[in-house]
Design a protein around this motif. Structure first.
Motif, PDB file in Angstrom:
ATOM      1  N   LEU A 126       0.862  -1.175   0.000  1.00 15.79           N
ATOM      2  CA  LEU A 126       0.000   0.000   0.000  1.00 15.79           C
ATOM      3  C   LEU A 126       0.898   1.223   0.000  1.00 15.79           C
ATOM      4  CD1 LEU A 126      -2.817   1.119   0.155  1.00 15.79           C
ATOM      5  CD2 LEU A 126      -2.733   0.874   2.625  1.00 15.79           C
ATOM      6  N   ILE A 131      -1.211  -1.146  -4.369  1.00 11.18           N
ATOM      7  CA  ILE A 131      -2.276  -0.150  -4.450  1.00 11.18           C
ATOM      8  C   ILE A 131      -1.637   1.205  -4.196  1.00 11.18           C
ATOM      9  CG2 ILE A 131      -4.382   0.734  -3.387  1.00 11.18           C
ATOM     10  CD1 ILE A 131      -5.247  -2.079  -2.865  1.00 11.18           C
ATOM     11  N   THR A 176     -10.032  -5.903   3.895  1.00  7.34           N
ATOM     12  CA  THR A 176     -10.414  -6.634   2.678  1.00  7.34           C
ATOM     13  C   THR A 176      -9.298  -7.594   2.254  1.00  7.34           C
ATOM     14  OG1 THR A 176     -11.630  -4.664   1.994  1.00  7.34           O
ATOM     15  CG2 THR A 176     -11.310  -6.373   0.342  1.00  7.34           C
ATOM     16  N   ALA A 177      -8.081  -7.121   2.352  1.00  2.97           N
ATOM     17  CA  ALA A 177      -6.949  -7.978   1.981  1.00  2.97           C
ATOM     18  C   ALA A 177      -6.891  -9.209   2.880  1.00  2.97           C
ATOM     19  CB  ALA A 177      -5.646  -7.194   2.078  1.00  2.97           C
ATOM     20  N   SER A 209     -12.280   1.700  -1.560  1.00  2.00           N
ATOM     21  CA  SER A 209     -11.168   0.907  -1.037  1.00  2.00           C
ATOM     22  C   SER A 209     -11.386  -0.579  -1.297  1.00  2.00           C
ATOM     23  CB  SER A 209     -11.042   1.107   0.477  1.00  2.00           C
ATOM     24  OG  SER A 209     -11.094   2.463   0.808  1.00  2.00           O
ATOM     25  N   ARG A 210     -12.609  -1.004  -1.033  1.00  2.69           N
ATOM     26  CA  ARG A 210     -12.913  -2.425  -1.192  1.00  2.69           C
ATOM     27  C   ARG A 210     -12.720  -2.852  -2.639  1.00  2.69           C
ATOM     28  NH1 ARG A 210     -16.953  -5.523  -2.381  1.00  2.69           N
ATOM     29  NH2 ARG A 210     -18.359  -3.811  -2.880  1.00  2.69           N
ATOM     30  N   ILE A 216      -8.871  -1.289   3.339  1.00  2.46           N
ATOM     31  CA  ILE A 216      -7.983  -2.052   2.464  1.00  2.46           C
ATOM     32  C   ILE A 216      -7.363  -3.221   3.223  1.00  2.46           C
ATOM     33  CG2 ILE A 216      -5.760  -1.948   1.260  1.00  2.46           C
ATOM     34  CD1 ILE A 216      -6.572   0.895   0.357  1.00  2.46           C
ATOM     35  N   PHE A 266      -9.388   4.716   4.504  1.00  2.09           N
ATOM     36  CA  PHE A 266      -9.056   3.879   3.350  1.00  2.09           C
ATOM     37  C   PHE A 266      -8.169   2.711   3.775  1.00  2.09           C
ATOM     38  CE2 PHE A 266     -10.357   7.591   0.948  1.00  2.09           C
ATOM     39  CZ  PHE A 266     -10.828   7.069  -0.235  1.00  2.09           C
ATOM     40  N   VAL A 314      -0.798  -6.685   4.367  1.00  3.00           N
ATOM     41  CA  VAL A 314      -0.551  -5.382   3.748  1.00  3.00           C
ATOM     42  C   VAL A 314       0.773  -4.809   4.220  1.00  3.00           C
ATOM     43  CG1 VAL A 314      -1.331  -3.001   3.582  1.00  3.00           C
ATOM     44  CG2 VAL A 314      -2.987  -4.861   3.496  1.00  3.00           C
ATOM     45  N   VAL A 368      -9.093  -3.251  -3.791  1.00  3.98           N
ATOM     46  CA  VAL A 368      -8.473  -4.527  -3.428  1.00  3.98           C
ATOM     47  C   VAL A 368      -9.011  -5.649  -4.321  1.00  3.98           C
ATOM     48  CG1 VAL A 368      -8.153  -6.203  -1.587  1.00  3.98           C
ATOM     49  CG2 VAL A 368      -8.168  -3.770  -1.057  1.00  3.98           C
TER      50      VAL A 368
END
Lengths: 345, 345
Positions: free
Chosen positions: A64, A120, A87-88, A298-299, A84, A80, A95, A302
């Motif tokens: 990230l 990202i 979700t990851a 953000s979702r 992120i 954000f 991350v 990913v």
DNA sequence: AACCTTCGTCGATACGCATCGACTAAGGCA
DNA sequence: TGCCTTAGTCGATGCGTATCGACGAAGGTT
């Protein structure tokens, strides 16, 4: 630390069988699987990330990349990041934080070291200096933000142009023929983050189309200059004035300022809040709210990254996804009320 | 991707020599070293992180554990993160983000997978549920925040107790005999983050010692309740009233409220700002500012973690470091002025 | 002159996992 | 009955690096 070899010994199978139990890439009998899983549990075995990365050529980590620029609103950046990361994790990845102290060399480094399977990039500028570097990278990259030349890149962002349009459409629908956008802070307006321009572009286009007279001033944290903008709008308005702003301070002050001038929001004037934070919302009654859906952005970032990472050939045409804003009409007088009506255009 | 083997071939040496050139762990002749370095440069070789971690048993990564709690101020969290990441990079490490969606299992996971060589925990609560987990981990851990039972743990934080003391000492030095602390938001006061309590403890002790009459009310974003607290303080004050607050909104409103009551900050009343953000500072003139030095806290957290990671036996006694606040006296009337006088107690 | 140390380099091995090929047993089909 | 497929497992190998032991060369010491 136990290894897969230890697990194999405890379960009475070979190491490769343990590996296949974990990956599911070959059929394993129910009986064996249960024995292996029990051994894993009992030894609290966790596969060594380095060894796994070395053998599989996948690190299960995404990078990230955040430039910590002064014009950024750190609080929303953080939102954000949280989404992120969550979700990851849901997709079984971790991350890695890449701040931009190293500049775009940091990107080359983490990819070169094979620390990440994908990146990202946040705070993407109109003419981002990282773009030429990214084009040469061998891992998928998703941009949050839309650079001017997005050809071949994968970009996602809130649809600021549509947000600008919607603001004006809302005005027009409420019977306004003029309004003012008290926009972002000057240093943001002058920065290379182009979402300000996209928003204003959308707003101006809609204003022309709908015959609304629209002004724009940058936001300040100085009450007097905000009052001046408000007064100018009131003076110039043919009918009821409308006020659009994404700025926290402005949105907090607006109701008070209007009240002092004898205007009641929702009746004599309209307030349209663009992407406000929760604490602003609490006090902002009788207004229209444009949610820019940062969490959704953000979702999706990913998710797009993962679809690229799974694709066999990453040399796609590039992709541009804009998340539409949500419009909410708020009523009520006090307290942290929930929206009453909601329309999705 | 080129490997150290490729570099070795290009430089006409063995792979192990390349490794020793990079680590410096054995003497290498000037001539050979230059040849190898040239090959590295030309091939843009970067050591594979997974292989390196596997062989050396060090990942060169530290984990940053952040519970994303609603009561946290995301903006200041972000400031910590930025400094931590930058400091880690300066020490040739990367930062892995561990959000607390997984709870304390996330800690066990990243350490078990040997993704990290050490951890920094943020938002540490008085009775943090992660503590028992941490005690069993085999990697060094640094807490930012002070739990009630910090025995055997390595903790660092701003010295909130001293900050409370300093506020009252400043009051007394300026001739005040009474003041009010308009503190943190209620949900923060009621949370398990104990720095609020530490601050008040220090302030109350100093108040008793110096004979200052001190009140405390939680902060709200509601102007009227702030005004009520101000009026109560003015009414109860024997001499000039003093106001202490760490809250952004309160600090923004205070000068205006005092002005409306005919009080001039710095003359008829004092404002003491605790750990304000830069944008508040711009508008806050004629006040005393306590800088809690979040950047220094972050930097030291990383440094402590590294000293622990380098130590041979990590079973130390635990360590408690408190960063003293900095006191600044601000004068002037407008614009982003710099501090004029500064005293360090 | 014989010996010991230090310098500079190489070869071999281990780190823990994924994966390929091979093998056995069992079942399906003609 | 013979052949082919599938399920289920094992052994061997490779991923790229760090590191240990060994070895020759050079220099120093008695």
């Amino acid at each position: 630390m136990p290894t897969s070899k230890d697990v194999a010994a405890a379960a009475g199978v070979s190491q490769s069988t343990v590996s296949y139990v974990m990956s599911g890439k070959r059929p394993i009998s129910e009986k064996t699987r249960l024995r292996v899983e029990a051994a894993i549990e009992q030894l609290t075995y966790r596969p060594n990330a380095g060894a796994r990365a070395l053998a599989s050529r996948k690190s299960q980590v995404i990078g990230l990349v955040l430039p910590i620029t002064p014009e950024a609103h750190l609080g929303s950046l953080m939102e954000f990041i949280a989404v992120i990361a969550a979700t990851a994790r849901r997709l079984d990845h971790d991350v890695l934080l890449v701040t931009d102290e190293e500049g775009s060399q940091g990107l080359e480094r983490v990819v070169g070291q094979q620390l990440c399977d994908g990146l990202i990039l946040m705070q993407v500028e109109a003419d981002d200096e990282r773009i030429p570097v990214v084009r040469k990278l061998r891992v998928p990259v998703v941009f949050i933000g839309i650079p001017n030349d997005s050809a071949g890149l994968n970009c996602i962002d809130a649809d600021f142009a549509r947000a600008g349009e919607l603001c004006v459409e809302e005005m027009a629908a409420a019977g306004h023929t003029s309004g003012v956008i008290i926009g972002w802070r000057p240093r943001l307006v002058g920065s290379r983050l182009n979402y300000v321009g996209r928003f204003l572009g959308g707003a101006n286009a809609a204003a022309e189309r709908l015959g609304v007279s629209l002004n724009h001033v940058p936001a300040t944290s100085d009450r007097r200059s905000i009052e001046a903008a408000v007064d100018a709008c009131i003076a110039g308005a043919e009918g009821k004035p409308a006020f659009v702003s994404p700025d926290v301070t402005v949105l907090e002050l607006l109701p008070r300022i209007l009240h002092e001038r004898g205007l009641e929001p929702g009746k004599d004037a309209s307030i349209i809040a663009v992407g406000p934070t929760p604490d602003v919302l609490i006090e902002l009654q009788e207004s229209t709210v444009l949610d820019l859906q940062p969490r959704e952005v953000s979702r999706r970032a990913v998710e797009i990254l993962f679809s690229l990472m799974q694709a066999d050939r990453p040399d796609k045409d590039g992709l541009l996804e804009l998340i539409p804003p949500r419009v909410t009409h708020r009523h009520g007088t006090a307290g942290p009320t929930v929206p009453v009506t909601q329309s999705i255009h």
